[in-house]
Design a protein around this motif. Sequence first.
Motif, PDB file in Angstrom:
ATOM      1  N   ILE A 146      10.338   3.911 -37.505  1.00 19.33           N
ATOM      2  CA  ILE A 146       9.442   3.540 -36.063  1.00 19.33           C
ATOM      3  C   ILE A 146       8.634   4.671 -35.625  1.00 19.33           C
ATOM      4  CG2 ILE A 146       9.833   2.810 -33.787  1.00 19.33           C
ATOM      5  CD1 ILE A 146      11.842   0.930 -34.564  1.00 19.33           C
ATOM      6  N   LEU A 147       9.178   5.915 -35.756  1.00 20.21           N
ATOM      7  CA  LEU A 147       8.433   7.099 -35.224  1.00 20.21           C
ATOM      8  C   LEU A 147       7.319   7.504 -36.350  1.00 20.21           C
ATOM      9  CD1 LEU A 147      11.006   9.611 -34.042  1.00 20.21           C
ATOM     10  CD2 LEU A 147       9.192   8.752 -32.844  1.00 20.21           C
ATOM     11  N   SER A 200       2.930  -4.159 -34.618  1.00 19.54           N
ATOM     12  CA  SER A 200       3.026  -5.646 -34.650  1.00 19.54           C
ATOM     13  C   SER A 200       4.307  -5.769 -35.127  1.00 19.54           C
ATOM     14  CB  SER A 200       1.925  -6.008 -35.548  1.00 19.54           C
ATOM     15  OG  SER A 200       2.192  -5.955 -36.833  1.00 19.54           O
ATOM     16  N   SER A 201       4.864  -7.112 -35.165  1.00 20.92           N
ATOM     17  CA  SER A 201       6.007  -7.394 -35.372  1.00 20.92           C
ATOM     18  C   SER A 201       6.096  -7.431 -37.309  1.00 20.92           C
ATOM     19  CB  SER A 201       6.411  -8.963 -35.135  1.00 20.92           C
ATOM     20  OG  SER A 201       6.554  -8.896 -33.650  1.00 20.92           O
ATOM     21  N   ALA A 202       5.082  -7.864 -37.717  1.00 19.05           N
ATOM     22  CA  ALA A 202       5.127  -7.368 -39.353  1.00 19.05           C
ATOM     23  C   ALA A 202       5.312  -6.129 -39.705  1.00 19.05           C
ATOM     24  CB  ALA A 202       3.615  -8.084 -39.709  1.00 19.05           C
ATOM     25  N   VAL A 203       4.528  -5.128 -39.062  1.00 17.82           N
ATOM     26  CA  VAL A 203       4.718  -3.658 -39.466  1.00 17.82           C
ATOM     27  C   VAL A 203       6.423  -3.194 -39.078  1.00 17.82           C
ATOM     28  CG1 VAL A 203       4.024  -1.179 -39.240  1.00 17.82           C
ATOM     29  CG2 VAL A 203       2.259  -3.139 -39.395  1.00 17.82           C
ATOM     30  N   LEU A 204       6.649  -3.719 -37.934  1.00 17.40           N
ATOM     31  CA  LEU A 204       7.994  -3.585 -37.439  1.00 17.40           C
ATOM     32  C   LEU A 204       9.147  -3.898 -38.443  1.00 17.40           C
ATOM     33  CD1 LEU A 204       9.832  -2.329 -35.128  1.00 17.40           C
ATOM     34  CD2 LEU A 204       9.873  -4.611 -34.110  1.00 17.40           C
ATOM     35  N   SER A 205       8.951  -5.219 -39.137  1.00 16.13           N
ATOM     36  CA  SER A 205       9.792  -5.492 -40.131  1.00 16.13           C
ATOM     37  C   SER A 205       9.931  -4.679 -41.256  1.00 16.13           C
ATOM     38  CB  SER A 205       9.395  -6.936 -40.506  1.00 16.13           C
ATOM     39  OG  SER A 205       8.599  -7.011 -41.235  1.00 16.13           O
ATOM     40  N   THR A 206       9.121  -3.938 -41.484  1.00 16.64           N
ATOM     41  CA  THR A 206       9.287  -2.919 -42.597  1.00 16.64           C
ATOM     42  C   THR A 206      10.019  -1.595 -42.156  1.00 16.64           C
ATOM     43  OG1 THR A 206       7.404  -1.719 -42.141  1.00 16.64           O
ATOM     44  CG2 THR A 206       6.869  -3.378 -43.535  1.00 16.64           C
ATOM     45  N   ALA A 207      10.209  -1.429 -40.982  1.00 19.24           N
ATOM     46  CA  ALA A 207      11.076  -0.450 -40.377  1.00 19.24           C
ATOM     47  C   ALA A 207      12.574  -0.779 -40.229  1.00 19.24           C
ATOM     48  CB  ALA A 207      10.516   0.226 -39.171  1.00 19.24           C
ATOM     49  N   ILE A 208      12.692  -2.139 -39.861  1.00 15.25           N
ATOM     50  CA  ILE A 208      14.019  -2.603 -39.392  1.00 15.25           C
ATOM     51  C   ILE A 208      14.670  -3.572 -40.440  1.00 15.25           C
ATOM     52  CG2 ILE A 208      15.491  -3.723 -37.597  1.00 15.25           C
ATOM     53  CD1 ILE A 208      13.346  -2.824 -35.427  1.00 15.25           C
ATOM     54  N   ASN A 246       9.019  -8.235 -29.928  1.00 13.28           N
ATOM     55  CA  ASN A 246       7.949  -7.891 -29.299  1.00 13.28           C
ATOM     56  C   ASN A 246       8.146  -6.839 -28.103  1.00 13.28           C
ATOM     57  OD1 ASN A 246       6.181  -9.789 -30.293  1.00 13.28           O
ATOM     58  ND2 ASN A 246       6.988 -11.448 -29.051  1.00 13.28           N
ATOM     59  N   LYS A 247       9.349  -6.683 -27.526  1.00 13.50           N
ATOM     60  CA  LYS A 247       9.767  -5.791 -26.582  1.00 13.50           C
ATOM     61  C   LYS A 247       9.674  -4.409 -27.338  1.00 13.50           C
ATOM     62  CE  LYS A 247      13.044  -6.547 -23.613  1.00 13.50           C
ATOM     63  NZ  LYS A 247      14.364  -6.528 -23.112  1.00 13.50           N
ATOM     64  N   ILE A 248      10.380  -4.213 -28.581  1.00 12.23           N
ATOM     65  CA  ILE A 248      10.112  -3.039 -29.156  1.00 12.23           C
ATOM     66  C   ILE A 248       8.626  -2.779 -29.631  1.00 12.23           C
ATOM     67  CG2 ILE A 248      10.815  -1.676 -31.545  1.00 12.23           C
ATOM     68  CD1 ILE A 248      13.157  -3.614 -31.679  1.00 12.23           C
ATOM     69  N   VAL A 249       7.803  -3.421 -29.977  1.00  9.12           N
ATOM     70  CA  VAL A 249       6.459  -3.254 -30.292  1.00  9.12           C
ATOM     71  C   VAL A 249       5.740  -2.675 -28.976  1.00  9.12           C
ATOM     72  CG1 VAL A 249       4.110  -4.129 -30.886  1.00  9.12           C
ATOM     73  CG2 VAL A 249       6.208  -4.550 -32.366  1.00  9.12           C
ATOM     74  N   ASP A 250       6.077  -3.274 -27.776  1.00 11.39           N
ATOM     75  CA  ASP A 250       5.223  -2.772 -26.739  1.00 11.39           C
ATOM     76  C   ASP A 250       5.921  -1.604 -26.129  1.00 11.39           C
ATOM     77  OD1 ASP A 250       4.230  -5.286 -26.397  1.00 11.39           O
ATOM     78  OD2 ASP A 250       5.619  -6.205 -25.014  1.00 11.39           O
ATOM     79  N   ILE A 251       7.167  -1.123 -26.326  1.00 13.73           N
ATOM     80  CA  ILE A 251       7.836   0.226 -26.112  1.00 13.73           C
ATOM     81  C   ILE A 251       7.102   1.122 -26.877  1.00 13.73           C
ATOM     82  CG2 ILE A 251       9.809   1.642 -26.164  1.00 13.73           C
ATOM     83  CD1 ILE A 251      11.612  -0.935 -25.094  1.00 13.73           C
ATOM     84  N   LEU A 303      -2.904   2.728 -31.861  1.00 14.89           N
ATOM     85  CA  LEU A 303      -4.019   3.136 -32.898  1.00 14.89           C
ATOM     86  C   LEU A 303      -5.131   2.124 -32.610  1.00 14.89           C
ATOM     87  CD1 LEU A 303      -1.772   3.597 -36.024  1.00 14.89           C
ATOM     88  CD2 LEU A 303      -2.907   5.325 -34.562  1.00 14.89           C
ATOM     89  N   GLU A 304      -6.437   2.815 -32.930  1.00 15.05           N
ATOM     90  CA  GLU A 304      -7.560   1.915 -32.953  1.00 15.05           C
ATOM     91  C   GLU A 304      -7.631   1.305 -34.075  1.00 15.05           C
ATOM     92  OE1 GLU A 304     -10.712   4.611 -32.842  1.00 15.05           O
ATOM     93  OE2 GLU A 304      -9.903   5.833 -30.817  1.00 15.05           O
ATOM     94  N   PRO A 305      -8.251  -0.209 -33.749  1.00 11.73           N
ATOM     95  CA  PRO A 305      -8.328  -0.946 -35.067  1.00 11.73           C
ATOM     96  C   PRO A 305      -9.086  -0.022 -36.221  1.00 11.73           C
ATOM     97  CG  PRO A 305      -9.333  -1.921 -33.317  1.00 11.73           C
ATOM     98  CD  PRO A 305      -8.671  -0.716 -32.958  1.00 11.73           C
TER      99      PRO A 305
END
Length: 165
Positions: free
Chosen positions: A94-95, A101-109, A122-127, A135-137
């Motif tokens: 995650i660091l 996004s949840s899609a990118v988060l799924s590669t970390a978890i 969504n809570k993890i992504v928001d944190i 990041l800028e798009p």
Amino acid sequence: MKILESQNALLSNYEVYQHIMDQRTRNKAQNRRVPGNAHEVMTEVVTYLKEKPSPLEKQDETQTYSPAAISRLLEKLREANLPSELTKGEILSILNLRPLSSAVLSTAIEDMEERFGDEEQNKIVDIVGEVLGRLEPAEGAAGDEMDAEGEEMDVEAVPSVENGY
């Protein structure tokens, strides 16, 4: 140099970046020359860590990553009362990725869908976005895609099964 304990600790990309930058500062202050191969490796690692889409690409200007920010991220993830604990490797991913996004988060978890519901994801992504910034798009992210020559192409005009071609 002798390795006393292999893989004693895992380092985030930020920690590697910070170590190399500190080492360069110490070497300059002491007028110490670094062997050519070590200098080249350090330069290539810093270049890699500062290239897009790395979260460290604007670290020199924004100072988003810092020991305080990492501590704050870990604290907020602990306070989030997630139904499943994150492993050290998942926190490290995650660091390094700064998933927004949840899609990118799924590669970390690992097994994210089974361990966390949509609300927790969504809570993890928001944190992560709150503590480490967003990041800028990327350029061309508004639906425009590039062809092999690097020119924009109209996605609607691309032949596909869906539009009958």
